[in-house]
Write a protein that holds these residues in place. Structure first.
Motif, mmCIF file in Angstrom:
data_model
loop_
_atom_site.group_PDB
_atom_site.id
_atom_site.type_symbol
_atom_site.label_atom_id
_atom_site.label_comp_id
_atom_site.label_asym_id
_atom_site.label_seq_id
_atom_site.Cartn_x
_atom_site.Cartn_y
_atom_site.Cartn_z
ATOM 1 N N LYS A 250 0.839 -1.195 0.000
ATOM 2 C CA LYS A 250 0.000 0.000 0.000
ATOM 3 C C LYS A 250 0.881 1.254 0.000
ATOM 4 O O LYS A 250 0.640 2.196 -0.746
ATOM 5 N N TYR A 251 1.930 1.233 0.824
ATOM 6 C CA TYR A 251 2.833 2.386 0.916
ATOM 7 C C TYR A 251 3.417 2.696 -0.476
ATOM 8 O O TYR A 251 3.505 3.843 -0.891
ATOM 9 N N TYR A 252 3.829 1.663 -1.181
ATOM 10 C CA TYR A 252 4.431 1.863 -2.512
ATOM 11 C C TYR A 252 3.376 1.996 -3.611
ATOM 12 O O TYR A 252 3.704 1.950 -4.785
ATOM 13 N N ASN A 253 2.122 2.111 -3.188
ATOM 14 C CA ASN A 253 1.032 2.235 -4.148
ATOM 15 C C ASN A 253 1.066 1.123 -5.201
ATOM 16 O O ASN A 253 0.864 1.346 -6.386
ATOM 17 N N PHE A 254 1.360 -0.089 -4.740
ATOM 18 C CA PHE A 254 1.370 -1.304 -5.561
ATOM 19 C C PHE A 254 2.399 -1.269 -6.694
ATOM 20 O O PHE A 254 2.265 -1.983 -7.684
ATOM 21 N N LYS A 255 3.439 -0.458 -6.524
ATOM 22 C CA LYS A 255 4.511 -0.445 -7.535
ATOM 23 C C LYS A 255 5.456 -1.630 -7.311
ATOM 24 O O LYS A 255 6.252 -1.962 -8.169
ATOM 25 N N ILE A 256 5.420 -2.224 -6.103
ATOM 26 C CA ILE A 256 6.208 -3.449 -5.924
ATOM 27 C C ILE A 256 5.261 -4.640 -5.981
ATOM 28 O O ILE A 256 4.072 -4.524 -5.730
ATOM 29 N N LYS A 257 5.828 -5.790 -6.316
ATOM 30 C CA LYS A 257 5.007 -7.001 -6.482
ATOM 31 C C LYS A 257 4.588 -7.540 -5.114
ATOM 32 O O LYS A 257 5.304 -7.355 -4.121
ATOM 33 N N HIS A 258 3.483 -8.283 -5.131
ATOM 34 C CA HIS A 258 2.971 -8.864 -3.876
ATOM 35 C C HIS A 258 4.068 -9.696 -3.183
ATOM 36 O O HIS A 258 4.319 -9.545 -1.984
ATOM 37 N N GLY A 259 4.743 -10.544 -3.945
ATOM 38 C CA GLY A 259 5.773 -11.413 -3.347
ATOM 39 C C GLY A 259 6.957 -10.603 -2.833
ATOM 40 O O GLY A 259 7.559 -10.957 -1.808
ATOM 41 N N GLU A 260 7.297 -9.539 -3.534
ATOM 42 C CA GLU A 260 8.423 -8.701 -3.081
ATOM 43 C C GLU A 260 8.084 -8.040 -1.745
ATOM 44 O O GLU A 260 8.922 -7.952 -0.845
ATOM 45 N N ALA A 261 6.850 -7.571 -1.633
ATOM 46 C CA ALA A 261 6.420 -6.955 -0.375
ATOM 47 C C ALA A 261 6.360 -8.009 0.734
ATOM 48 O O ALA A 261 6.748 -7.755 1.879
ATOM 49 N N LEU A 262 5.907 -9.207 0.366
ATOM 50 C CA LEU A 262 5.827 -10.287 1.349
ATOM 51 C C LEU A 262 7.221 -10.637 1.874
ATOM 52 O O LEU A 262 7.415 -10.858 3.073
ATOM 53 N N ALA A 263 8.203 -10.682 0.961
ATOM 54 C CA ALA A 263 9.583 -10.991 1.371
ATOM 55 C C ALA A 263 10.043 -9.983 2.420
ATOM 56 O O ALA A 263 10.563 -10.356 3.483
ATOM 57 N N LEU A 264 9.820 -8.712 2.149
ATOM 58 C CA LEU A 264 10.225 -7.666 3.106
ATOM 59 C C LEU A 264 9.445 -7.809 4.409
ATOM 60 O O LEU A 264 9.988 -7.651 5.503
ATOM 61 N N GLY A 265 8.163 -8.142 4.284
ATOM 62 C CA GLY A 265 7.313 -8.299 5.471
ATOM 63 C C GLY A 265 7.775 -9.461 6.350
ATOM 64 O O GLY A 265 7.777 -9.361 7.579
ATOM 65 N N MET A 266 8.207 -10.559 5.711
ATOM 66 C CA MET A 266 8.673 -11.724 6.490
ATOM 67 C C MET A 266 9.956 -11.363 7.239
ATOM 68 O O MET A 266 10.136 -11.738 8.395
ATOM 69 N N VAL A 267 10.840 -10.623 6.571
ATOM 70 C CA VAL A 267 12.093 -10.245 7.227
ATOM 71 C C VAL A 267 11.794 -9.289 8.382
ATOM 72 O O VAL A 267 12.346 -9.433 9.482
ATOM 73 N N TYR A 268 10.902 -8.345 8.143
ATOM 74 C CA TYR A 268 10.602 -7.329 9.159
ATOM 75 C C TYR A 268 10.082 -7.973 10.444
ATOM 76 O O TYR A 268 10.578 -7.733 11.545
#
Ligand code: NAD
Length: 349
Positions: A250-268
């Motif tokens: 949402k922050y990136y206004n969907f400019k990043i892919k779902h999986g890319e955001a998920l990867a960052l979310g898992m690390v966070y």
């Protein structure tokens, strides 16, 4: 061709193999009681690549086929497109026994699933996922949704399909970026539920064992969905990494892919659970290692307050508490629930 049966209120089969699309029409003809109309919801890219093959296969088997094509972007999961699909279903006089065929990635299965669940209080749905991400995750388990302006996946239902077809031949045309994005969900299954799958991802050339990886991922999701179809307990584990992941999308206004955001979310979330003494440092490192193997970023420089603002739109917040999951041991998750302010402290680490 392999198959997996997903048990539930309405059990269904998931078929996994190579070149299923070519024989799809014939397969349906042999497995449905009678011929019917098939309304295909797809996106413009998938349409340009595969609609001719699909149409030919279905029409030769005696089905009437209609297409509705959406623009291939996450923002297409919206109300006006949902309405557009309803209007076309009405125009073609689709009945409950006809079929909505969701033919695309997770964006398409989410909006067409919601449409199938609600039009005439439920019309037959078949999923034919065309991305790795939708084959291993979005097309299984019946969850569907559209986004609202203020948050992702805020309107949706749980409505199982009546069949799912995962044709690995279709994955050959995915861009590398989309292919790797799909691996984020596979990694979620591995670190959360299966050491064996994790070892395959570490040791093998994944292109050579793709069918096995998809099969194992679906098997994991099936087992969880069967235990908890309506997401009251164990299914919460499938959202591992998604709370921050959705916030970043949402922050990136969907400019990043779902999986890319998920990867960052898992690390966070794993960094936070390591700091809280729940996850071992070694497991945190293994998570980052495997994500990097699949070209997925593990660091974000987004300000914490900006992330948290978007976390507040998460639909898993119930009565000011949020449910989420963290790695207990590699291959095993712990489900947690915290009041939102405590979660904020937990996340900040
Ligand atoms: N309901 C669920 O259980 C669930 C689970 C996970 C994700 N999701 C949702 O799924 C969506 C993400 O799914 P996605 O990653 O599949 O994205 P997507 O549907 O947006 O597809 C990604 C891109 O791949 C292209 N594409 C699709 N198939 C292709 C093919 N065979 N060859 C070449 N290009 C192809 C599409 O045109 C698009 O540009 C998000 O909206 C997410 O919220 C839902």
């Amino acid at each position: 061709m392999k198959k997996i049966k997903v048990e539930g209120e309405k059990p269904y089969y998931v078929y996994i193999g190579e070149n299923l699309l070519l024989n799809f029409g014939e397969f349906l003809k042999n497995n449905l009681k009678e011929s019917c109309k098939i309304f295909v919801v797809t996106d413009n890219l998938v349409f340009s690549l595969y609609s001719d093959i699909l149409k030919k296969s279905l029409e030769e088997a005696g089905f009437s086929v209609f297409f509705l094509v959406l623009e291939n972007k996450e923002q297409s999961k919206n109300f006006s497109n949902l309405l557009k699909i309803y209007e076309q279903l009405f125009k073609f006089n689709m009945s409950k026994e006809d079929i909505i065929l969701s033919f695309g990635g997770g964006m398409i299965s989410d909006i067409s699933g919601l449409c199938a669940a609600t039009y005439k209080r439920g019309i037959r749905l078949i999923n034919f996922p065309t991305t790795l991400l939708s084959q291993v995750d979005a097309s299984i388990g019946g969850k569907n949704a559209i986004n609202l302006e203020f948050g992702k996946n805020l309107v949706g239902t749980i409505y199982p399909p009546s069949m799912v077809f995962c044709d690995i031949a279709l994955l050959k045309t995915l861009s590398k970026r989309e292919f790797y994005s799909g691996f984020a969900e596979v990694i979620k299954y591995a670190v959360g539920f299966s050491k064996e799958l994790f070892n395959i991802l570490v040791k093998k050339d994944v292109e050579t064992v793709l069918e096995e990886i998809i099969y194992r991922s679906i098997q994991i999701k099936k087992e969880i969905v069967e235990k908890d179809e309506f997401e009251n307990d164990v299914r919460i584990g499938l959202n591992f990494g998604h709370t921050v992941g959705h916030a970043l999308e949402k922050y990136y206004n969907f400019k990043i892919k779902h999986g890319e955001a998920l990867a960052l979310g898992m690390v966070y979330i794993t960094k936070s659970s390591y700091k809280a003494g729940i996850t071992k440092f070694e497991d945190f490192l293994k998570l980052k290692f495997i994500l990097r193997k699949f070209n997925l970023k593990t660091v974000t420089n987004v300000d914490f307050e900006d992330i948290f603002k978007n976390v507040l739109a998460d639909k898993k917040i119930v009565k000011d508490r949020i449910n989420f999951s963290v790695i207990k041991n590699l291959g095993e998750l712990k489900i947690m629930s915290l009041p939102i302010l405590q979660f904020k402290d937990f996340l900040r680490g």
